[in-house]
Enzyme design. Sequence first.
Site, PDB file in Angstrom:
ATOM      1  CB  ILE A  64       6.767  35.663  23.438  1.00 36.13           C
ATOM      2  CG1 ILE A  64       5.749  34.534  23.335  1.00 36.13           C
ATOM      3  CG2 ILE A  64       7.191  35.918  24.884  1.00 36.13           C
ATOM      4  CD1 ILE A  64       6.340  33.157  23.539  1.00 36.13           C
ATOM      5  CB  CYS A  65       8.164  41.155  23.385  1.00 34.30           C
ATOM      6  SG  CYS A  65       6.806  42.213  23.909  1.00 34.30           S
ATOM      7  CG  HIS A  66      10.249  42.666  29.295  1.00 32.18           C
ATOM      8  ND1 HIS A  66      10.875  43.783  29.780  1.00 32.18           N
ATOM      9  CD2 HIS A  66      10.055  41.872  30.371  1.00 32.18           C
ATOM     10  CE1 HIS A  66      11.049  43.662  31.087  1.00 32.18           C
ATOM     11  NE2 HIS A  66      10.555  42.511  31.473  1.00 32.18           N
TER      12      HIS A  66
END
Length: 107
Positions: A64-66
Amino acid sequence: MTVTQLSASALKTRIEHEPHLFLLDVREPHEFAFARIENSVLIPLNQIPQRLGELNPQQEIVVICHHGVRSSQACMYLANSGFKQLVNLTGGIDAWSCDCDNSVPRY
Protein backbone atom coordinates in the site's frame (compact mmCIF):
# COMPACT_ATOMS: atom_id res chain seq x y z
CA MET A 1 6.96 -12.08 -12.13
CA THR A 2 3.51 -10.59 -12.34
CA VAL A 3 2.21 -8.47 -9.52
CA THR A 4 -1.50 -8.82 -8.87
CA GLN A 5 -3.48 -5.57 -8.85
CA LEU A 6 -6.30 -5.31 -6.31
CA SER A 7 -8.94 -2.60 -5.99
CA ALA A 8 -9.71 -1.04 -2.62
CA SER A 9 -13.19 -2.60 -2.52
CA ALA A 10 -11.76 -6.04 -3.33
CA LEU A 11 -9.17 -5.58 -0.57
CA LYS A 12 -11.91 -4.67 1.90
CA THR A 13 -13.73 -7.92 1.06
CA ARG A 14 -10.52 -9.91 1.45
CA ILE A 15 -9.77 -8.32 4.84
CA GLU A 16 -13.28 -9.21 6.03
CA HIS A 17 -12.66 -12.87 5.12
CA GLU A 18 -8.92 -13.02 5.87
CA PRO A 19 -8.32 -10.89 8.98
CA HIS A 20 -4.64 -11.90 9.13
CA LEU A 21 -3.83 -10.73 5.59
CA PHE A 22 -0.40 -9.04 5.65
CA LEU A 23 -0.68 -5.36 4.69
CA LEU A 24 2.63 -3.59 4.03
CA ASP A 25 2.46 0.21 3.90
CA VAL A 26 5.48 1.73 2.15
CA ARG A 27 4.67 5.41 2.70
CA GLU A 28 6.59 7.76 5.00
CA PRO A 29 5.91 7.74 8.78
CA HIS A 30 4.08 11.10 8.72
CA GLU A 31 1.74 9.82 5.99
CA PHE A 32 1.11 6.59 7.91
CA ALA A 33 0.36 8.57 11.10
CA PHE A 34 -2.20 10.68 9.21
CA ALA A 35 -4.06 7.93 7.31
CA ARG A 36 -3.74 4.14 7.35
CA ILE A 37 -5.57 0.87 7.04
CA GLU A 38 -5.99 -0.83 10.38
CA ASN A 39 -3.39 -3.54 11.15
CA SER A 40 -1.07 -2.49 8.33
CA VAL A 41 2.69 -2.58 8.94
CA LEU A 42 4.85 0.41 8.03
CA ILE A 43 8.16 -0.08 6.25
CA PRO A 44 8.92 3.03 4.16
CA LEU A 45 9.96 2.29 0.59
CA ASN A 46 13.54 3.48 1.13
CA GLN A 47 13.95 1.11 4.12
CA ILE A 48 12.79 -2.08 2.40
CA PRO A 49 16.28 -3.22 1.30
CA GLN A 50 17.59 -3.05 4.89
CA ARG A 51 14.44 -4.56 6.40
CA LEU A 52 13.78 -7.50 4.04
CA GLY A 53 14.37 -9.86 6.96
CA GLU A 54 11.17 -8.59 8.58
CA LEU A 55 9.13 -9.93 5.66
CA ASN A 56 8.22 -13.54 4.91
CA PRO A 57 8.87 -14.41 1.25
CA GLN A 58 6.41 -17.33 1.56
CA GLN A 59 3.55 -15.06 2.69
CA GLU A 60 1.21 -13.09 0.46
CA ILE A 61 1.94 -9.38 0.90
CA VAL A 62 -0.50 -6.60 -0.02
CA VAL A 63 1.53 -3.42 -0.62
CA ILE A 64 0.00 0.00 0.00
CA CYS A 65 1.07 3.59 -0.66
CA HIS A 66 -0.69 6.90 -1.41
CA HIS A 67 -1.82 6.30 -5.01
CA GLY A 68 -0.18 3.02 -6.07
CA VAL A 69 3.14 4.20 -7.53
CA ARG A 70 5.51 3.55 -4.62
CA SER A 71 3.73 0.29 -3.84
CA SER A 72 4.31 -0.83 -7.45
CA GLN A 73 8.01 -0.01 -7.06
CA ALA A 74 8.10 -1.95 -3.78
CA CYS A 75 6.40 -4.94 -5.43
CA MET A 76 8.97 -5.00 -8.22
CA TYR A 77 11.85 -4.79 -5.74
CA LEU A 78 10.35 -7.57 -3.62
CA ALA A 79 9.73 -9.71 -6.71
CA ASN A 80 13.38 -9.29 -7.71
CA SER A 81 14.31 -10.32 -4.15
CA GLY A 82 12.48 -13.65 -4.43
CA PHE A 83 9.02 -12.79 -3.12
CA LYS A 84 6.30 -14.53 -5.13
CA GLN A 85 2.90 -13.54 -3.69
CA LEU A 86 2.69 -9.78 -4.17
CA VAL A 87 -0.43 -7.68 -4.47
CA ASN A 88 -0.50 -3.95 -5.24
CA LEU A 89 -3.39 -1.86 -3.90
CA THR A 90 -4.55 0.03 -7.00
CA GLY A 91 -5.11 3.68 -6.14
CA GLY A 92 -3.50 3.29 -2.71
CA ILE A 93 -4.79 4.70 0.54
CA ASP A 94 -6.59 7.43 -1.42
CA ALA A 95 -8.80 4.83 -3.14
CA TRP A 96 -9.32 3.13 0.23
CA SER A 97 -10.57 6.42 1.70
CA CYS A 98 -12.85 7.14 -1.28
CA ASP A 99 -14.25 3.63 -1.83
CA CYS A 100 -14.13 1.85 1.52
CA ASP A 101 -13.62 4.00 4.62
CA ASN A 102 -14.22 7.73 4.42
CA SER A 103 -13.08 8.10 8.04
CA VAL A 104 -9.54 7.69 6.66
CA PRO A 105 -8.45 11.23 5.78
CA ARG A 106 -7.43 12.11 2.24
CA TYR A 107 -4.36 14.18 1.47
